[in-house]
Design an enzyme around this catalytic site. Structure first.
Site, short mmCIF file in Angstrom:
data_model
loop_
_atom_site.label_atom_id
_atom_site.label_comp_id
_atom_site.label_asym_id
_atom_site.label_seq_id
_atom_site.Cartn_x
_atom_site.Cartn_y
_atom_site.Cartn_z
N TYR A 69 0.82 -1.21 0.00
CA TYR A 69 0.00 0.00 0.00
C TYR A 69 0.85 1.26 0.00
O TYR A 69 2.00 1.27 0.44
CB TYR A 69 -0.97 0.02 1.19
CG TYR A 69 -0.36 0.25 2.55
CD1 TYR A 69 -0.19 1.54 3.07
CD2 TYR A 69 0.03 -0.83 3.36
CE1 TYR A 69 0.35 1.75 4.34
CE2 TYR A 69 0.56 -0.63 4.62
CZ TYR A 69 0.73 0.66 5.11
OH TYR A 69 1.26 0.86 6.36
N CYS A 70 0.24 2.34 -0.52
CA CYS A 70 0.77 3.70 -0.36
C CYS A 70 -0.36 4.50 0.29
O CYS A 70 -1.22 3.91 0.95
CB CYS A 70 1.23 4.30 -1.69
SG CYS A 70 -0.06 4.48 -2.94
N PHE A 71 -0.39 5.80 0.13
CA PHE A 71 -1.39 6.56 0.87
C PHE A 71 -2.80 6.34 0.35
O PHE A 71 -3.71 6.01 1.11
CB PHE A 71 -1.06 8.06 0.87
CG PHE A 71 -2.02 8.87 1.71
CD1 PHE A 71 -2.06 8.70 3.07
CD2 PHE A 71 -2.91 9.75 1.12
CE1 PHE A 71 -2.96 9.41 3.86
CE2 PHE A 71 -3.81 10.48 1.89
CZ PHE A 71 -3.83 10.30 3.27
#
Length: 365
Positions: free
Chosen positions: A93-95
């Site tokens: 995941y990222c933001f």
């Protein structure tokens, strides 16, 4: 490229997570079992963010790609591969689940590694956790374990399967001397971990949730207000423990065990560091104690500390502890219980309280 929003499965299995956000984002808040191996470091992320504000998305993406190439795509991929070899079921995941994790996922696929990323990224998962915290705390029947300082509430909690130890999550004992040798989690980390524990508890189908009677803040960790209010809609059970036993429990927890943890970090300086923090906490209580009583407590502590340093004997701390319990903590506790609107349903010693809670609990498993 695979996406998932099965957040419940992630929580119940405590699935490893590969966080490719910048370190500053990770430090502010992350999830259980998340490891940060950033695609952009803090400085690069800042530059990309500035470019986005000034020139828009296309220019920001172009700059990000240039920076990544400068930093070394192969190096990043190698670090991710090493992590995934140890955590083959990890998710990415990222933001927002967009470009950073999308690029990371594509790079890994190029070298033959398929990884699923979180749909909506950190933001979506975080929103899920906060909503579940609210819903589960509202629907749970809460048993609140109260009792004077040193009565052994935490010890009793550890004998219950249907409990959540809020102080353990906050890494703080919830009192004026409640600091541990290690720091407390960030507020977001505390909230995320609490959400995990609530969801896991809920899916074990216990009849009750047992927690310790806490203020909304435990050290500098705050239970979200609506969640805290839901918790306090429960029933109060009071653990009654004789003063001499409370002194023994406090000595063991706040001095013997605390010093072991300090020794792990500070080695030969453990006693000095622990004494410094304890004195600082005592100073913070000066306004509430009043100058005369503060000086009495200070002298008692310093006398005990002096004997401890010279001979290793810790028995003299008992005088300080007993005075602190009887003259400082007990009056506060009595006042709080008197004004509390939580209905008290039982009082008793540790064995009686444990028996009472277990008699109310019927696991549906």
């Amino acid at each position: 490229m695979k996406l998932t929003d099965d957040f419940l499965s992630i929580v119940l299995n405590e699935t490893p997570l590969l966080d490719v956000r910048a370190p500053v984002e990770f430090t502010k808040g992350a999830f259980i079992n998340a490891t940060n191996i950033a695609i952009l470091e803090d400085k690069e992320r800042h530059l990309v963010g500035t470019k986005y504000k000034e020139e828009g998305n296309a220019a920001a993406v172009k700059l990000a790609q240039e920076l990544i190439q400068t930093q070394g795509q192969e190096l990043r991929i190698q670090k991710w591969k090493e992590y995934l070899q140890k955590n083959p079921n990890a998710l990415l995941y990222c933001f927002r689940g967009g470009q950073r994790s999308g690029i990371s996922q594509a790079w890994l696929e190029d070298v033959g590694i398929n990884i699923t990323r979180l749909k909506g990224g950190y933001k979506a998962f975080r929103n899920y956790l906060m909503q579940e915290s609210l819903d589960i705390s509202a629907s749970s029947k809460t048993l609140i374990l109260g009792g004077r300082t040193g009565s052994g509430k935490t010890i009793l909690l550890k004998n219950l399967k249907n409990m959540i130890d809020l102080e353990a999550l906050a890494n703080h004992r919830g009192s004026s001397f409640g600091n541990f040798a290690t720091s407390q989690p960030s507020q977001i980390d505390f909230e995320n971990t609490l959400a995990y524990k609530l969801i896991q508890h809920h899916h074990k189908n216990y009849k009750h949730l047992v927690i310790e009677h806490e203020s909304q803040n435990i050290g500098r960790s705050f239970i979200p207000k609506p969640v805290y209010e839901n918790f306090m809609n429960g029933e109060l059970i009071i653990l009654e423990t004789p003063i001499d036993k409370r002194v023994e429990i406090t000595l063991e927890e706040y001095i013997v065990q605390a010093l072991k943890k300090y020794a792990f970090i500070y080695k030969e300086d453990a006693l000095e560091e622990w004494a410094k923090v304890t004195k600082e906490n005592l100073i913070k209580m000066k306004k509430r104690l009043g100058n005369e009583k503060y000086l009495e407590f200070k002298e008692l502590f310093e006398n005990a500390l002096s004997l401890h340093i010279k001979t290793g004997d810790i028995e003299l701390y008992k005088t300080f502890i007993k005075k602190m319990l009887v003259e400082y903590y007990d009056p506060m506790y009595d006042y709080q219980i008197k004004k509390s609107k939580i209905p008290t349903v039982f009082k008793g010693n540790a064995e009686e309280v444990l028996q009472f809670i277990n008699s109310k609990e019927e696991s549906i498993n």
